[in-house]
Design an enzyme around this catalytic site. Structure first.
Site, PDB file in Angstrom:
ATOM      1  N   GLU A  46      -4.351   3.410  -6.016  1.00 42.00           N
ATOM      2  CA  GLU A  46      -3.907   2.418  -5.712  1.00 42.00           C
ATOM      3  C   GLU A  46      -5.038   1.457  -5.899  1.00 42.00           C
ATOM      4  O   GLU A  46      -6.339   1.635  -5.492  1.00 42.00           O
ATOM      5  CB  GLU A  46      -3.504   1.947  -4.141  1.00 42.00           C
ATOM      6  CG  GLU A  46      -3.401   0.760  -3.859  1.00 42.00           C
ATOM      7  CD  GLU A  46      -1.954  -0.013  -2.712  1.00 42.00           C
ATOM      8  OE1 GLU A  46      -1.863   0.030  -2.356  1.00 42.00           O
ATOM      9  OE2 GLU A  46      -1.916   1.871  -2.204  1.00 42.00           O
ATOM     10  N   CYS A 236       0.750  -0.319  -1.621  1.00 41.99           N
ATOM     11  CA  CYS A 236       1.030  -1.321  -0.562  1.00 41.99           C
ATOM     12  C   CYS A 236       1.422  -2.490  -1.887  1.00 41.99           C
ATOM     13  O   CYS A 236       2.258  -3.783  -1.823  1.00 41.99           O
ATOM     14  CB  CYS A 236       0.618  -2.288   0.009  1.00 41.99           C
ATOM     15  SG  CYS A 236       0.579  -1.166   2.026  1.00 41.99           S
ATOM     16  N   ASN A 372       8.027   2.318  -0.905  1.00 45.09           N
ATOM     17  CA  ASN A 372       7.082   2.512  -0.436  1.00 45.09           C
ATOM     18  C   ASN A 372       6.751   1.855   1.537  1.00 45.09           C
ATOM     19  O   ASN A 372       7.032   0.928   1.562  1.00 45.09           O
ATOM     20  CB  ASN A 372       5.368   1.835  -1.147  1.00 45.09           C
ATOM     21  CG  ASN A 372       4.243   2.493  -0.873  1.00 45.09           C
ATOM     22  OD1 ASN A 372       3.693   3.193  -0.055  1.00 45.09           O
ATOM     23  ND2 ASN A 372       3.705   1.579   0.475  1.00 45.09           N
ATOM     24  N   GLU A 373       6.863   2.919   2.198  1.00 45.30           N
ATOM     25  CA  GLU A 373       6.044   3.006   3.485  1.00 45.30           C
ATOM     26  C   GLU A 373       7.532   2.820   3.751  1.00 45.30           C
ATOM     27  O   GLU A 373       7.301   1.056   5.746  1.00 45.30           O
ATOM     28  CB  GLU A 373       4.694   2.486   3.824  1.00 45.30           C
ATOM     29  CG  GLU A 373       3.836   3.603   4.031  1.00 45.30           C
ATOM     30  CD  GLU A 373       2.647   3.094   4.564  1.00 45.30           C
ATOM     31  OE1 GLU A 373       1.830   3.657   4.499  1.00 45.30           O
ATOM     32  OE2 GLU A 373       2.445   1.870   4.628  1.00 45.30           O
TER      33      GLU A 373
END
Length: 646
Positions: A46, A236, A372-373
């Site tokens: 990331e 994120c 994502n998440e």
């Protein structure tokens, strides 16, 4: 007094016996069990901690295309320098600078760029300078610029003059060799005295040893991990602080000069570590990620937006924060087009782009992550729409869903329930927990449902107090990972996170690899991941003590596997106690093991760390390993991790 001495000696003897009390492990060597996927241990990238621009991406110039919202951020100017966007070189990066004579009062017109925390210059390294330039005036005759490398003492150490003879945009190049090493160098570009005015854009500087635009030493760090899976580009940043700043893969392919700037979602997320200049040039884009996957031998796993912006920073009840289900088609098209970019024939639209960029052969993409998440009902109802169309067009592509940002709890349970209903291939679990949590959760997957989706431990790291990359954290991860391997029938793959951090630009820690402008350091956690990556084997072997898995009793954790490709037996043992351990490992089903190797990872200080100025505090030590027939005798130091391979 004599009685006191006697009891002290007796206690010491008892302590010694306890410390070296023999443990009896048994390995069923002739009964290979669950298959261990080639993807089992890998890496997660990331763009946090200046992991891309200023890190893995080897570009040394900050804001090279003058597209930061503050157009000259990263640049110092002197003399007569102006900005323009009239008839630009690149339509998606339209801004450029004009250098004009400063007149009688000023002697110099030019620009200065200090890169990302300085420019790391290495002795005898060649640096490739490129710029797009043209004469500013239609009837101009000749322009000249001078590019200089300057050290931290303000001495010019290399320079070259470049002629500009055309009023059409042209790519111009020069090569400069640094005669010295300096971590805090800089670059200046001057308009030569007497020169016509010139327009300049995309001012760039790369070390000549870069690999496809990536920093060679950091690429080697990744290759040496022997990763099986490479997850990118996050994290994120896939979601974005808002939808406008999410990572859009289509912006990250094609000519790097024309990839539009994106605001990094980590720019101002951490007020205590604020970096207002944190943007993404996207010079490191999806094409480069796929190339890197090939280079390091890892299967690519791209993650795409599901149409939800970061739920931490946006109210789920805000109708403008997320894409409505009825408006998802362009997002779904992005996923379908990405698969075509990776795998499609050169006759297809996106396959042709891949070929035009230099890679006619497909990248052999096998799996993709959507979201994502994310948590709550908004996620599965959107994911379902993606799955329907992806499965219809590409039925062999595995789809990875998410169980949210936590390792347990209401949202986690709901996420798993919904992923089972949807029939995803894998569920991405994330956990950033204490070393104690990792040690106590080595049996986490022992009772998972074997009939449901597989597990992808997509982000995890042990966070000790103040978040160091300490030996305690690394050893706890080594212990936990014995449980991943033992449960390879349900755990499909795992990736530590985050991957990179600049020592001056970090926002989150711990991180697997730290670096400055000249070198990198492999953390103790790195070496744990490397030992697993190098010794993952192909099949689990049952290893027990007293009929039970070795998963924390007496501070011991262990797993065994067989590698069909090399016909090797591999045993991994973590001793997380403060006592030495003596262990007999009997390999049932075979009469004799050949001599092999043992790799030991250990530090006397549980808080020991590898740092940029002291890189070898915790490093693997390899030696010969002997066995007696089919019995291995292991003498383990306190707080150590060993890998035996025969």
């Amino acid at each position: 007094m004599r009685k006191a001495k006697f009891f002290a000696a007796a206690l010491l003897a008892m302590s010694s016996l306890g410390a070296f009390a023999q443990h009896q492990f048994t390995v069923q060597a002739n009964k290979p069990g669950a298959e261990i996927q080639p993807t089992m241990y890998g890496i997660f990238f990331e763009d946090i901690n200046f992991g891309a621009d200023g890190g893995l991406y080897a570009e040394m110039v900050e804001n090279r295309s003058f597209e930061f919202p503050q157009r000259l951020m990263g640049w110092n100017t002197f003399g007569n320098v102006t900005l323009s966007d009239v008839k630009p070189a690149f339509d998606r990066n339209p801004h450029y600078v004009t250098l004009e004579s400063a007149g009688a009062r000023e002697k110099q017109t030019g620009l200065e760029n200090r890169g990302f925390f300085g420019m790391g210059l290495k002795k005898d390294m060649k640096y490739d300078f490129t710029v797009y330039g043209r004469l500013h005036l239609i009837d101009g005759k000749q322009g000249k610029i001078r590019v200089e490398l300057v050290n931290s003492k303000n001495d010019v150490i290399a320079k070259q003059v470049i002629n500009i003879t055309n009023n059409k945009w042209q790519k111009l190049t020069a090569t400069l060799t640094s005669p010295q090493t300096d971590a805090k160098g800089l670059m200046r570009v001057y308009l030569e005295k007497g020169s016509e005015s010139v327009d300049l854009d995309h001012i760039s500087l790369f070390p000549e040893d870069n690999w496809n635009g990536l920093r060679a030493d950091l690429v080697q760090d990744l290759a040496d991990l022997k990763p099986g899976i490479f997850r990118f580009p996050g994290g994120c940043i896939v979601e974005g602080t808002d939808l406008d700043t999410r990572y859009e893969w289509k912006n990250s392919v094609g000519a790097p000069e024309n990839r539009p700037l994106n605001e990094n979602r980590w720019r101002d997320t951490f007020p205590h570590r604020l970096f207002p200049n944190y943007y993404q040039s996207l010079g490191l884009g999806f094409y480069e990620y796929f190339l890197l996957s090939e280079k390091i031998g890892a299967e690519p796993l791209p993650i795409l937006s599901v149409g939800l912006a970061c739920q931490y920073q946006n109210d789920d009840k805000d109708p403008n924060a997320h894409v409505a289900v009825k408006d998802l088609q362009s997002y779904i098209d992005d996923a379908l087009d990405l698969i075509e970019f990776a795998n499609g024939p050169v006759t297809s639209k996106w396959g042709k782009l891949r070929a035009d960029m230099g890679h006619p052969a497909p990248f052999n993409l096998k799996q993709i992550g959507i979201g994502n998440e994310q948590w709550g009902p908004m996620y599965p109802e959107r994911l379902k729409k993606f799955m329907e169309q992806i499965h219809a067009k590409y039925p062999k592509i595995k789809i990875c869903g998410s169980s949210g940002p936590s390792a347990d709890g209401k949202d986690f349970d709901y996420g798993w329930e919904q992923m089972r209903k949807l029939g995803v291939d894998m569920v991405d679990e994330h956990y950033y927990k204490s070393p104690e949590w990792f040690r106590s959760n080595a049996s986490r997957y022992d009772k998972y449902d074997r009939k449901g989706p597989k597990v992808f431990a997509g982000e995890y790291a042990a966070h000790a107090e103040n978040d160091p990359n300490s030996w305690e954290a690394a050893l706890s991860e080594a212990a936990f990972m014995t449980g991943l391997e033992r449960n390879a029938d349900v755990v499909y793959q795992a990736t530590y996170a985050p991957l990179f951090a600049h020592v001056e630009g970090w926002q989150w820690r711990p991180d697997l690899i730290w670096f400055d402008n000249l070198s990198s350091v492999r953390s103790a956690n790195y070496y744990v991941q490397q030992l697993y990556g190098e010794n993952k084997g192909t099949n689990v072997l049952k290893l027990t003590e007293n009929g039970k898995a070795v998963a924390g009793e007496n501070g011991l954790y262990a797993t065994a596997c067989f590698d069909k490709t090399t016909k090797s037996y591999i045993v991994k043992i973590a001793n997380t106690s403060n006592e030495a351990k003596e262990i007999n490992v009997t390999f049932n089903g075979i009469k004799k093991l050949n001599p092999g190797k043992v790799t030991v990872l250990h530090a006397d200080d549980i808080q020991a760390e590898n740092k940029i100025d002291n890189k070898n505090v915790v490093v693997p030590v390899v030696s010969d390993a002997q066995v007696q027939g089919n019995v291995l005798n292991v003498k383990m130091k306190p707080n150590s991790f060993v890998v035996y391979r025969f």
